[in-house]
Design an enzyme around this catalytic site. Sequence first.
Site, PDB file in Angstrom:
ATOM      1  CB  CYS A 187      -0.928   0.005   1.205  1.00  0.00           C
ATOM      2  SG  CYS A 187      -2.018  -1.437   1.275  1.00  0.00           S
ATOM      3  CG  HIS A 214      -6.252   1.489  -0.129  1.00  0.00           C
ATOM      4  ND1 HIS A 214      -5.091   2.083  -0.591  1.00  0.00           N
ATOM      5  CD2 HIS A 214      -5.849   0.377   0.572  1.00  0.00           C
ATOM      6  CE1 HIS A 214      -4.057   1.377  -0.200  1.00  0.00           C
ATOM      7  NE2 HIS A 214      -4.489   0.341   0.499  1.00  0.00           N
ATOM      8  CB  CYS A 230      -0.169   0.867   7.640  1.00  0.00           C
ATOM      9  SG  CYS A 230      -1.883   0.849   7.054  1.00  0.00           S
TER      10      CYS A 230
END
Length: 429
Positions: free
Chosen positions: A94, A384, A415
């Site tokens: 990510c 996302h 994160c």
Amino acid sequence: MSPGSAFVLPGLRSPFAKIDRELSRLDGLALSAPVVQQTVAGDRGPGREAAREIDLFLWGAVVPSLTASNWGREVWFDSGLDASVPAQSIVQACATSLAAATHAAGQVVAGRADLVLCGGVESMSHTQIGLSAGLSKQIRRTGSAGSFPRMVRTLGGIRPRDLRLSVPAIAERTTGKTMGQHAEEMAREWGIPREAQDRFALASHEGATRKGATFFRPLLVTPGTFPVDRDTLPRADTSLEKLASLRPAFSRSKGTLSAGNSSPLTDGAAACWVASERGLSSLPDSLPRARLVDWAQAAVDPQREGLLIAPAIAIAQLLHRHGLSLEDIGLWELHEAFAAQVLCTVAALESPEWLAARSPVKDGLGEFPADRINPNGGSVALGHPFGATGARIISQTVAELSDHPAGTRAIVSVCAAGGLGHVALLEAV
């Protein structure tokens, strides 16, 4: 070139849309190319003829693809820009496009580059399913068998257990648990109740919708480029009651994470610029910019710590290095994988004991200024797309900082799977 400062500037991005919805017909290349082309050739870039002034193009995607290995080069080709610009791929789950930006900053600070375009993409609607290793091997042997009888014999070697498919899963290879399951464990460990998570999610949607198109329109590609012209996930009509009515998503019996307080699987692409003082001259003076002061990475063992807690360690390291407290940061842009994950990070940063055991900070960092988190919404509301989120957050941070006094500091934090945290310290100029 000589060593110097690095600056970050907003690029453009596509609208973000939920998996299998408005952007589902576009793969990662089709999502990326218009974003890159308009970021470079549009009125907020150096222009098509000046594309060769870009020293490096860094682009990433997290979910593996059988059509592109070096995403950077393939996206650059499809953008139709000067082929003499070198390109490479960056992948860090990510944190992929944040990692691209800090990698670029390292080259800029070292005097090896003046202007770098960074970013990433994820087309979750085009996740490819693979064959098992055994079936792949037999089919590959069949293709080189040389004669029809040999091909038949080779195919006859396929066993029933080889007929399984390999489906990419959002789960940790080392633990077998999904990220949501890990976040549930973190919420229990830190005592983060469902109501607090829903309130945070509501604030994310309110932030993403409060200014309407005013804030986000300059960060999005030209209307008409994609099937939709705005992010489709933020909801102005949600409420605590609606969020509370949603069933737990990862632990049916006693879970606190729901679809409403977790980031959805999303399609989208985003870009940002990293430049030296000299490189800034290639970009329009009207483009907001911020100094990329420093960055840090941290990691935890997901078998022993919360999978998504590493950003708290990286933030503590970064603040300690510069003699800063939590109060000294005027803007916090924290990736919202889950509302619970952000709230756990905040709790960890407010715990002197936790910090002392895991970071150079021995006397605490003070109280967290919660009213400064993600004023324009975060991943829970906006979505996302794994590879694009870092660049989205950087561009959003720089745009917000442009309305703050010079010297205002911001922390960007993401994160990532594998127990990783990647953070950066920005400063308004």
